[in-house]
Design an enzyme around this catalytic site. Structure first.
Site, PDB file in Angstrom:
ATOM      1  NE  ARG A 148      -3.366  -2.363   2.930  1.00 23.13           N
ATOM      2  CZ  ARG A 148      -3.007  -3.492   3.525  1.00 23.13           C
ATOM      3  NH1 ARG A 148      -1.767  -3.610   4.017  1.00 23.13           N
ATOM      4  NH2 ARG A 148      -3.846  -4.493   3.656  1.00 23.13           N
ATOM      5  CE  LYS A 172      -5.559  -0.959   5.358  1.00 28.30           C
ATOM      6  NZ  LYS A 172      -6.911  -1.227   4.832  1.00 28.30           N
ATOM      7  CG  HIS A 245      -5.239   0.189  -3.556  1.00 25.09           C
ATOM      8  ND1 HIS A 245      -4.477   0.693  -2.518  1.00 25.09           N
ATOM      9  CD2 HIS A 245      -5.965  -0.826  -3.027  1.00 25.09           C
ATOM     10  CE1 HIS A 245      -4.747   0.021  -1.426  1.00 25.09           C
ATOM     11  NE2 HIS A 245      -5.626  -0.898  -1.695  1.00 25.09           N
ATOM     12  NE  ARG A 248      -3.029  -3.738  -1.390  1.00 28.52           N
ATOM     13  CZ  ARG A 248      -2.392  -4.467  -0.465  1.00 28.52           C
ATOM     14  NH1 ARG A 248      -1.074  -4.526  -0.477  1.00 28.52           N
ATOM     15  NH2 ARG A 248      -3.064  -5.125   0.456  1.00 28.52           N
ATOM     16  CG  HIS A 271      -5.623  -8.934   1.470  1.00 28.03           C
ATOM     17  ND1 HIS A 271      -5.872  -9.333   0.167  1.00 28.03           N
ATOM     18  CD2 HIS A 271      -5.584  -7.575   1.426  1.00 28.03           C
ATOM     19  CE1 HIS A 271      -5.975  -8.276  -0.609  1.00 28.03           C
ATOM     20  NE2 HIS A 271      -5.812  -7.200   0.140  1.00 28.03           N
ATOM     21  CE1 TYR A 280      -6.316  -7.440  -6.924  1.00 28.53           C
ATOM     22  CE2 TYR A 280      -6.269  -8.576  -4.808  1.00 28.53           C
ATOM     23  CZ  TYR A 280      -6.137  -7.427  -5.548  1.00 28.53           C
ATOM     24  OH  TYR A 280      -5.828  -6.251  -4.918  1.00 28.53           O
TER      25      TYR A 280
END
Length: 299
Positions: A148, A172, A245, A248, A271, A280
């Site tokens: 990110r 995150k 993104h 990404r 994730h 995806y």
């Protein structure tokens, strides 16, 4: 406590405790400012007096303004985080949003770059200049690692292990993960770190260990990276839009198209759940369908 003070304290919480990016903080505060205007219009006496019925009226107004379900869901997520904070700090005794469900979101197929577009992007910069070297390193790292933009700008020099070609990424929720990078990214990084970054760092008296610096020698921000990528797109004369993104998405799509397994891609992207990565598969299914249609004699 006044509404302004509560919003100020929540913003400090996002920055200091959650380590949210400036882009994320701005989104939260914009959503809460809109909600504050709704409270004033409805003559409700502050955040603590909100009821579920008020929230239903607010959501209805958002839909009437023509907002998509994705936008409404994001605004509701901002309110959910805000009221969780208020409840935790004892500013409200009842969380009015606890039983308000988010609208079901239409899952959009993630946009990604084709290899021809990427080739143009990688050839736009004058890598004899400090800024050109920095920009080349940015785009190579975003594509090589799938990080990110908020993770990219937090990278420090000691996060890199060039012997193993890995970088420690601060994800995150303060979660860390190691992500490998390839030879192209390594070459761009080494050139930038040994040449361009040294020149940029000399433009300020403030010592910084952050890898990516702006033209004044200060650490780059999320917004700075977005601006750089947009300028690169213009120079490459690519008509499609770009955002961090998208690189990404491209990283994940290209890995899956080349046979990488879903769990590995999930770990590389950072994730928490596999469902976030499974979006995806829609892209790779389309890719496989095209291969089938072009290759099978009776397709």
């Amino acid at each position: 406590m006044t509404s302004e003070k509560l919003l100020h304290d929540f913003k400090q919480f996002l920055v200091v405790e959650r380590h949210a990016s400036s882009y994320t903080v701005d989104q939260y505060m914009t959503d809460l400012d809109q909600f504050s205007r709704f409270i004033t219009k409805e003559q409700i006496d502050g955040f603590s007096e909100i009821k579920q019925s008020d929230l239903r009226i607010y959501l209805t107004e958002l839909y009437e303004e023509g907002l998509s379900r994705v936008s409404v869901s994001r605004k509701l997520s901002s309110l959910r985080s805000f009221y969780t904070f208020l409840e935790k700090e004892g500013f409200v005794s009842v969380n009015p949003i606890e039983y308000v469900s988010s609208p079901k979101r239409d899952r959009k197929i993630p946009q990604f770059f084709y290899e021809e577009e990427l080739a143009k992007l990688f050839e736009t910069e004058d890598v004899s200049t400090p800024l050109g070297q920095r920009n080349q390193a940015i785009v190579e790292m975003l594509y090589a690692t799938g990080v990110r933009v908020s993770e990219l700008v937090q990278m420090k020099q000691d996060n890199f292990d060039f012997s193993l070609k890995t970088v420690l990424v601060q994800g995150k929720g303060k979660k860390q993960r190691y992500v490998p990078f390839g030879a192209y990214a390594e070459d761009a990084l080494v050139t930038y770190l040994h040449d361009g970054r040294v020149e940029l760092a000399h433009k300020t008296n403030e010592a910084s260990d952050y890898v990516f610096l702006n033209h004044r020698g200060d650490p780059l921000t999320d917004e700075g990276v977005r601006y750089i990528l947009n300028e690169m797109m213009k120079r490459a004369a690519i008509t499609s839009t770009i955002h961090p993104h998208k690189l990404r998405h491209t990283f994940a799509t290209h890995l899956l198209n080349q046979g990488a397994d879903m769990r590995s891609v999930q770990e590389l992207l950072g994730h928490e759940s596999l469902s976030s990565t499974q979006i995806y598969t829609h892209v790779t299914k389309d890719y496989l369908q095209n291969i089938y249609n072009n290759a099978h004699p009776r397709a």
